[in-house]
Design a protein around this motif. Structure first.
Motif, PDB file in Angstrom:
ATOM      1  N   ASN A  91       0.847  -1.186   0.000  1.00  0.00           N
ATOM      2  CA  ASN A  91       0.000   0.000   0.000  1.00  0.00           C
ATOM      3  C   ASN A  91       0.887   1.242   0.000  1.00  0.00           C
ATOM      4  OD1 ASN A  91      -1.826   2.026   0.452  1.00  0.00           O
ATOM      5  ND2 ASN A  91      -2.996   0.906   2.008  1.00  0.00           N
ATOM      6  N   ASP A 113      -0.248   4.222  -1.146  1.00  0.00           N
ATOM      7  CA  ASP A 113      -1.177   5.293  -1.515  1.00  0.00           C
ATOM      8  C   ASP A 113      -0.844   6.598  -0.795  1.00  0.00           C
ATOM      9  OD1 ASP A 113      -3.497   5.909  -3.160  1.00  0.00           O
ATOM     10  OD2 ASP A 113      -4.422   6.436  -1.250  1.00  0.00           O
ATOM     11  N   TYR A 155       0.549  -0.484  -5.059  1.00  0.00           N
ATOM     12  CA  TYR A 155      -0.520   0.466  -5.366  1.00  0.00           C
ATOM     13  C   TYR A 155       0.001   1.845  -4.991  1.00  0.00           C
ATOM     14  CZ  TYR A 155      -5.106   2.567  -5.856  1.00  0.00           C
ATOM     15  OH  TYR A 155      -6.157   3.351  -6.271  1.00  0.00           O
ATOM     16  N   GLY A 177      -2.715   4.863  -8.454  1.00  0.00           N
ATOM     17  CA  GLY A 177      -4.015   5.373  -8.023  1.00  0.00           C
ATOM     18  C   GLY A 177      -4.301   6.674  -8.766  1.00  0.00           C
ATOM     19  N   CYS A 212      -8.870   5.203  -1.456  1.00  0.00           N
ATOM     20  CA  CYS A 212      -8.176   4.071  -2.082  1.00  0.00           C
ATOM     21  C   CYS A 212      -6.935   3.636  -1.311  1.00  0.00           C
ATOM     22  CB  CYS A 212      -7.841   4.376  -3.541  1.00  0.00           C
ATOM     23  SG  CYS A 212      -9.322   4.431  -4.551  1.00  0.00           S
ATOM     24  N   ALA A 239     -10.872  -0.814  -0.416  1.00  0.00           N
ATOM     25  CA  ALA A 239     -11.159   0.117  -1.512  1.00  0.00           C
ATOM     26  C   ALA A 239     -10.002   0.098  -2.515  1.00  0.00           C
ATOM     27  CB  ALA A 239     -11.367   1.527  -0.968  1.00  0.00           C
ATOM     28  N   LEU A 240      -8.803  -0.072  -1.969  1.00  0.00           N
ATOM     29  CA  LEU A 240      -7.611  -0.188  -2.832  1.00  0.00           C
ATOM     30  C   LEU A 240      -7.784  -1.360  -3.798  1.00  0.00           C
ATOM     31  CD1 LEU A 240      -3.932  -0.139  -1.511  1.00  0.00           C
ATOM     32  CD2 LEU A 240      -4.705  -1.911  -3.058  1.00  0.00           C
ATOM     33  N   GLU A 294     -10.610  -2.790  -4.738  1.00  0.00           N
ATOM     34  CA  GLU A 294     -11.662  -2.469  -5.724  1.00  0.00           C
ATOM     35  C   GLU A 294     -11.054  -1.649  -6.871  1.00  0.00           C
ATOM     36  OE1 GLU A 294     -15.593  -2.792  -5.410  1.00  0.00           O
ATOM     37  OE2 GLU A 294     -14.447  -4.552  -4.804  1.00  0.00           O
ATOM     38  N   SER A 295     -10.263  -0.650  -6.490  1.00  0.00           N
ATOM     39  CA  SER A 295      -9.651   0.225  -7.494  1.00  0.00           C
ATOM     40  C   SER A 295      -8.686  -0.558  -8.388  1.00  0.00           C
ATOM     41  CB  SER A 295      -8.938   1.367  -6.769  1.00  0.00           C
ATOM     42  OG  SER A 295      -8.004   1.991  -7.593  1.00  0.00           O
ATOM     43  N   ARG A 304     -14.908   1.261  -8.948  1.00  0.00           N
ATOM     44  CA  ARG A 304     -14.904   2.492  -8.166  1.00  0.00           C
ATOM     45  C   ARG A 304     -14.335   2.193  -6.770  1.00  0.00           C
ATOM     46  NH1 ARG A 304     -20.069   6.454  -7.435  1.00  0.00           N
ATOM     47  NH2 ARG A 304     -19.155   7.725  -5.794  1.00  0.00           N
ATOM     48  N   GLY A 305     -13.454   3.055  -6.291  1.00  0.00           N
ATOM     49  CA  GLY A 305     -12.799   2.801  -5.005  1.00  0.00           C
ATOM     50  C   GLY A 305     -13.728   3.019  -3.836  1.00  0.00           C
ATOM     51  N   CYS A 337     -16.238   8.957   0.196  1.00  0.00           N
ATOM     52  CA  CYS A 337     -16.547   8.280  -1.072  1.00  0.00           C
ATOM     53  C   CYS A 337     -18.026   8.362  -1.402  1.00  0.00           C
ATOM     54  CB  CYS A 337     -16.055   6.836  -1.043  1.00  0.00           C
ATOM     55  SG  CYS A 337     -17.175   5.695  -0.217  1.00  0.00           S
TER      56      CYS A 337
END
Ligand SMILES: Cc1cc2nc3c(=O)[nH]c(=O)nc-3n(C[C@H](O)[C@H](O)[C@H](O)COP(=O)(O)O)c2cc1C
Length: 426
Positions: A79, A81, A120, A163, A169, A174-175, A177-178, A183-184, A340
């Motif tokens: 991660n 992000d 990510y 991202g 995200c 959510a990460l 999903e993205s 959609r995150g 979100c």
């Protein structure tokens, strides 16, 4: 403490694999591959490594859950992000010393049995994207990534996924999903990531700094690594300190360094010789604290006991001239923008709070607004699927607790005593 994680950040061209290897890089792979993956996992468990992304979950336990699921392929995700305002501690491993992250990921993937990996990456780190991709290519060319790494049975592919600038995200589900192109938004658990993560396969998501620590644990042993820091929060930690300091920046310290040491020794004290008003200890979603906490240790338990959280270790320092209402309004503008939209209390509540805070900063505040703010916070807290909303209420509730007089001064004076104004959206 001698630097461990940031030891090589000042070495010229450390992003290059030859320079990295000349400084002892990728040695942990030989050590790890000489061990059974189970023993690598045990070593990480024994070290007491806890995730550095904010929740501080024991890394070894998270890996164990994933290992126990008999489904393949398994994935490991770093991660990167890094979306929490105030946080920039993963950046050196993305832009300057990328092989350290790649090495940590290879060893971690070996322990977990993961054959696919993703980094990510925060969309706003374009230099990191270039640097990581070059480093990954170099690692493939040396057979440190790809099929049968270093002649073993272990294969691991690694890809960087960018991202697009959404804070949500960074939340692990959510990460994913993205990453899957959706959609995150937060995924409701169960099912958990250990069984249904990326592409419905067993997945581990760890913060960059967590993974960077792994090769040091394998290189020097769990006992050595665990002897750094405090018993319940062991290891080194990169603290990003910012705000009204003489020397803001990244400082690697043993867990348990005090707030006073970070501000007055590493950070060089408050700019202009001013007094300290308060701190946000671990990123904007953690509760503010006052100078009364200066001798508090920066570790998970001490911060919890103080009613806050160590979060990502992003310490933000505010001097005596800071307008707290302005800071909280600014923080809320971020949360309102980043909500979100899935959970009504978070989506609507952050917007209501933003409007109230802006009105207060611009001179139209009423005493009953203070109760309304607290009420909206309690409505968001525990009534949303993900922790974004809970993070959004922390600056409000903690400022009402410690700096209520500043809100009252705004209301009584009909303006911001520091002469600041909040930008209002129409
Ligand atoms: C809104 C939100 C944003 C987050 N952003 C990040 C992030 O940027 N980086 C990160 O590592 N963890 C972030 N997290 C925490 C992750 O969900 C997850 O706990 C973490 O990546 C797990 O890694 P760790 O166990 O190594 O800490 C965020 C959580 C939330 C709720």
């Amino acid at each position: 403490m001698d630097r461990i994680l940031l030891k090589n950040v000042d070495v010229p061209n450390i992003h290059d694999i030859d320079v990295y290897m000349a400084h002892g890089g990728y040695i942990s792979l030989d050590k790890a591959f000489a061990m059974d993956p189970k023993d690598v996992l045990e070593e990480v468990k024994r070290s007491g490594l806890r995730g550095r992304g904010g929740a501080w979950f024991p890394a070894g336990m998270k890996w164990q859950f994933c290992v126990e699921v008999p489904k393949f392929p398994k994935y490991l995700i770093a991660n990167a992000d890094e979306g929490e305002p105030g946080t920039f501690k993963d950046r050196p491993f993305l832009e300057t010393d990328p092989h350290q992250l790649i090495e940590g990921m290879i060893v971690s993937a070996y322990a977990i049995g993961a054959s696919g990996g993703y980094i990510y990456l925060r969309g706003e780190y374009p230099d990191g994207y270039r640097t990581l991709n070059t480093a990954i290519k170099q690692a493939y060319d040396r057979n440190l990534l790809g099929k049968n790494i270093k002649g073993t049975d272990f294969s691991f592919d690694l890809t960087v996924h960018r991202g697009a600038g959404a804070y949500i995200c960074g939340e692990a589900s959510a990460l994913i999903e993205s990453l899957e192109g959706k959609r995150g938004q937060f995924r409701v658990r169960p099912p958990y990531m250990a069984t249904h993560g990326a592409f419905a396969m067993p997945t581990v998501v760890n913060n960059v700094e967590t993974l960077v620590n792994v090769s040091h644990i394998i290189n020097h042993g769990a006992d050595w690594w665990g002897s750094i820091g405090t018993k319940e929060s062991p290891g080194p930690k990169v603290f990003g300190i910012s705000g009204h300091l003489n020397r803001p920046g990244l400082y690697e310290e043993a867990m348990g360094v005090t707030l006073r040491e970070l501000i007055y020794e590493r950070g060089g004290g408050i700019r202009g010789g001013k007094k300290l008003k308060g701190v946000i200890p671990g990123g904007v979603s953690t509760s503010m604290l006052t100078p009364d906490f200066l001798d508090m240790k920066m570790d998970v338990k001490s911060l919890q006991d103080a009613g806050s959280a160590i979060g990502s270790g992003a310490l933000m320092v505010m001097d005596e001239d800071t307008c707290i209402v302005h800071i909280v309004w600014r923080a809320m503008a971020f949360f309102q923008h980043e909500s979100c939209g899935r959970c009504t209390p978070c989506r609507e509540g952050t917007d209501w709070m933003l409007q109230i805070l802006a009105r207060m900063e611009n001179g139209g505040g009423r005493m009953e607004d203070l109760d309304i703010l607290a009420d909206v916070c309690h409505t968001i807290h525990h009534n949303c699927f993900c922790p974004l909303g809970e993070g959004a209420v922390m600056p409000v509730l903690s400022s009402l607790k410690y700096f209520r007089h500043e809100y009252e001064e705004h209301i009584k004076a009909g303006k911001c005593p520091k002469g600041l104004r909040a930008r209002v959206r129409h």
